[in-house]
Scaffold this motif. Sequence first.
Motif, PDB file in Angstrom:
ATOM      1  N   GLU A  22      15.487 -46.629   3.134  1.00 21.24           N
ATOM      2  CA  GLU A  22      16.690 -46.306   3.918  1.00 21.24           C
ATOM      3  C   GLU A  22      16.363 -45.435   5.122  1.00 21.24           C
ATOM      4  O   GLU A  22      16.781 -45.709   6.245  1.00 21.24           O
ATOM      5  CB  GLU A  22      17.701 -45.553   3.028  1.00 21.24           C
ATOM      6  CG  GLU A  22      18.535 -46.434   2.147  1.00 21.24           C
ATOM      7  CD  GLU A  22      19.641 -45.625   1.474  1.00 21.24           C
ATOM      8  OE1 GLU A  22      20.807 -46.071   1.545  1.00 21.24           O
ATOM      9  OE2 GLU A  22      19.348 -44.570   0.906  1.00 21.24           O
ATOM     10  N   ILE A  23      15.607 -44.359   4.870  1.00 20.12           N
ATOM     11  CA  ILE A  23      15.251 -43.426   5.943  1.00 20.12           C
ATOM     12  C   ILE A  23      14.419 -44.132   7.012  1.00 20.12           C
ATOM     13  O   ILE A  23      14.616 -43.932   8.212  1.00 20.12           O
ATOM     14  CB  ILE A  23      14.482 -42.213   5.366  1.00 20.12           C
ATOM     15  CG1 ILE A  23      15.410 -41.405   4.446  1.00 20.12           C
ATOM     16  CG2 ILE A  23      13.936 -41.315   6.471  1.00 20.12           C
ATOM     17  CD1 ILE A  23      14.693 -40.371   3.596  1.00 20.12           C
ATOM     18  N   ALA A  24      13.497 -45.000   6.557  1.00 23.56           N
ATOM     19  CA  ALA A  24      12.639 -45.724   7.502  1.00 23.56           C
ATOM     20  C   ALA A  24      13.455 -46.654   8.391  1.00 23.56           C
ATOM     21  O   ALA A  24      13.229 -46.722   9.618  1.00 23.56           O
ATOM     22  CB  ALA A  24      11.577 -46.506   6.729  1.00 23.56           C
ATOM     23  N   ILE A  25      14.416 -47.371   7.805  1.00 23.07           N
ATOM     24  CA  ILE A  25      15.250 -48.301   8.583  1.00 23.07           C
ATOM     25  C   ILE A  25      16.071 -47.551   9.627  1.00 23.07           C
ATOM     26  O   ILE A  25      16.138 -47.938  10.803  1.00 23.07           O
ATOM     27  CB  ILE A  25      16.184 -49.105   7.642  1.00 23.07           C
ATOM     28  CG1 ILE A  25      15.367 -50.107   6.823  1.00 23.07           C
ATOM     29  CG2 ILE A  25      17.280 -49.814   8.422  1.00 23.07           C
ATOM     30  CD1 ILE A  25      14.780 -51.237   7.640  1.00 23.07           C
ATOM     31  N   VAL A  26      16.723 -46.462   9.199  1.00 27.81           N
ATOM     32  CA  VAL A  26      17.548 -45.676  10.124  1.00 27.81           C
ATOM     33  C   VAL A  26      16.676 -45.094  11.242  1.00 27.81           C
ATOM     34  O   VAL A  26      17.037 -45.150  12.427  1.00 27.81           O
ATOM     35  CB  VAL A  26      18.291 -44.553   9.362  1.00 27.81           C
ATOM     36  CG1 VAL A  26      18.994 -43.617  10.341  1.00 27.81           C
ATOM     37  CG2 VAL A  26      19.302 -45.152   8.403  1.00 27.81           C
ATOM     38  N   SER A  27      15.517 -44.557  10.869  1.00 28.50           N
ATOM     39  CA  SER A  27      14.612 -43.971  11.869  1.00 28.50           C
ATOM     40  C   SER A  27      14.149 -45.032  12.864  1.00 28.50           C
ATOM     41  O   SER A  27      14.058 -44.767  14.070  1.00 28.50           O
ATOM     42  CB  SER A  27      13.393 -43.344  11.168  1.00 28.50           C
ATOM     43  OG  SER A  27      13.792 -42.338  10.277  1.00 28.50           O
ATOM     44  N   TYR A  28      13.876 -46.222  12.360  1.00 33.09           N
ATOM     45  CA  TYR A  28      13.418 -47.302  13.248  1.00 33.09           C
ATOM     46  C   TYR A  28      14.465 -47.623  14.314  1.00 33.09           C
ATOM     47  O   TYR A  28      14.155 -47.746  15.501  1.00 33.09           O
ATOM     48  CB  TYR A  28      13.099 -48.554  12.427  1.00 33.09           C
ATOM     49  CG  TYR A  28      12.755 -49.754  13.276  1.00 33.09           C
ATOM     50  CD1 TYR A  28      11.466 -49.898  13.814  1.00 33.09           C
ATOM     51  CD2 TYR A  28      13.712 -50.728  13.565  1.00 33.09           C
ATOM     52  CE1 TYR A  28      11.151 -50.991  14.616  1.00 33.09           C
ATOM     53  CE2 TYR A  28      13.400 -51.823  14.361  1.00 33.09           C
ATOM     54  CZ  TYR A  28      12.117 -51.943  14.884  1.00 33.09           C
ATOM     55  OH  TYR A  28      11.811 -53.006  15.689  1.00 33.09           O
ATOM     56  N   PHE A  29      15.743 -47.754  13.892  1.00 37.69           N
ATOM     57  CA  PHE A  29      16.789 -48.104  14.850  1.00 37.69           C
ATOM     58  C   PHE A  29      17.164 -46.947  15.775  1.00 37.69           C
ATOM     59  O   PHE A  29      17.714 -47.164  16.850  1.00 37.69           O
ATOM     60  CB  PHE A  29      18.018 -48.619  14.109  1.00 37.69           C
ATOM     61  CG  PHE A  29      17.864 -50.029  13.611  1.00 37.69           C
ATOM     62  CD1 PHE A  29      17.682 -51.071  14.506  1.00 37.69           C
ATOM     63  CD2 PHE A  29      17.882 -50.311  12.261  1.00 37.69           C
ATOM     64  CE1 PHE A  29      17.533 -52.370  14.062  1.00 37.69           C
ATOM     65  CE2 PHE A  29      17.731 -51.615  11.795  1.00 37.69           C
ATOM     66  CZ  PHE A  29      17.546 -52.647  12.702  1.00 37.69           C
ATOM     67  N   ILE A  30      16.886 -45.703  15.338  1.00 33.22           N
ATOM     68  CA  ILE A  30      17.115 -44.561  16.231  1.00 33.22           C
ATOM     69  C   ILE A  30      16.117 -44.597  17.382  1.00 33.22           C
ATOM     70  O   ILE A  30      16.479 -44.407  18.555  1.00 33.22           O
ATOM     71  CB  ILE A  30      16.995 -43.231  15.453  1.00 33.22           C
ATOM     72  CG1 ILE A  30      18.224 -43.040  14.562  1.00 33.22           C
ATOM     73  CG2 ILE A  30      16.864 -42.040  16.418  1.00 33.22           C
ATOM     74  CD1 ILE A  30      18.133 -41.841  13.633  1.00 33.22           C
ATOM     75  N   PHE A  31      14.855 -44.866  17.055  1.00 36.78           N
ATOM     76  CA  PHE A  31      13.803 -44.847  18.081  1.00 36.78           C
ATOM     77  C   PHE A  31      13.618 -46.196  18.761  1.00 36.78           C
ATOM     78  O   PHE A  31      12.976 -46.282  19.812  1.00 36.78           O
ATOM     79  CB  PHE A  31      12.475 -44.386  17.462  1.00 36.78           C
ATOM     80  CG  PHE A  31      12.513 -42.957  16.999  1.00 36.78           C
ATOM     81  CD1 PHE A  31      12.542 -41.904  17.911  1.00 36.78           C
ATOM     82  CD2 PHE A  31      12.540 -42.666  15.642  1.00 36.78           C
ATOM     83  CE1 PHE A  31      12.592 -40.590  17.483  1.00 36.78           C
ATOM     84  CE2 PHE A  31      12.589 -41.349  15.209  1.00 36.78           C
ATOM     85  CZ  PHE A  31      12.611 -40.308  16.132  1.00 36.78           C
ATOM     86  N   ASN A  32      14.177 -47.255  18.179  1.00 36.13           N
ATOM     87  CA  ASN A  32      14.101 -48.596  18.783  1.00 36.13           C
ATOM     88  C   ASN A  32      15.487 -49.229  18.747  1.00 36.13           C
ATOM     89  O   ASN A  32      15.759 -50.109  17.920  1.00 36.13           O
ATOM     90  CB  ASN A  32      13.104 -49.478  18.024  1.00 36.13           C
ATOM     91  CG  ASN A  32      11.706 -48.906  18.015  1.00 36.13           C
ATOM     92  OD1 ASN A  32      10.954 -49.047  18.969  1.00 36.13           O
ATOM     93  ND2 ASN A  32      11.363 -48.227  16.923  1.00 36.13           N
TER      94      ASN A  32
END
Length: 284
Positions: A22-32
């Motif tokens: 979950e954290i990885a997905i959210v972080s990915y869309f924040i930075f990309n």
Amino acid sequence: MLKERGIFSIWGASKIAFFVFEIAIVSYFIFNPSENLQSFINIKLFAISFYPLKDVAFAIGLLVLFILIALVLFNRYLIYNTSFFVMVISFYGGLYFLKTAHATDISLLAISIIIFALLIRESYRLAFYDELTSLPGRRALVEDMAKLGMKYSLAMIDIDHFKKFNDTYGHDTGDDVLKMVATKLSEVSGGGKAYRYGGEEFVILFPSLEVEQAYVYTNLLREIVATSAFDVRKKHSNKKIYVKISAGIVQNKPEDKDPFATMKRADNALYKAKKAGRNQVVKA
């Protein structure tokens, strides 16, 4: 809604992996940032505005709230489900009043306090309550005996022929019998309180009650248990059996050094009830 199965297991590893994902997905869309995702988040679902919450976020919040309301109404873990419900209200309240000073701080503080209270509650339950019968256990009994006043009565109770019952029908059915008896004992009148002392033994404390009155309430419990049919379910048949209990009941005396001395006399009275034929209450 998932059962607790520890952290150092395949189940615990799966939960941790899910949270990390979950954290990885959210972080990915924040930075990309993705235009497709951004358009989905900005989709209009309601006629009215819930600014600063997006409609999708509000819809998810409603779904979670409905699930938690159902759990509060129909699930037996009322204290936990109610706490989770209040936590969700606090969380979305903090998001909704995002532009108000310290809104998120107050929201997170409220959630932290609820979690802290839940941890204390759970620690107390594990330490003082019997897992099988949900009655207070021996540790709770010792603590409550330290609070007794100058006058009280105490009953020691034992299920008759319980070992024979276990050998005949199995330990799983024996556990169900313990639960049934515990449920009946927990409904004791006269201000009494039931505890599971260990095995098939129970204790009832009657603070500020004389032995004659306590005897009436204990004997009533004996009659209720003796007349309550218990269904033993086997593969192709059901069999009704009746469980009996014996009890010894005493009132404290000035010469008793502590409640444990009173309990010892109650245990002796219980032994007399067993020797006299069981299914009776002996008042010492």
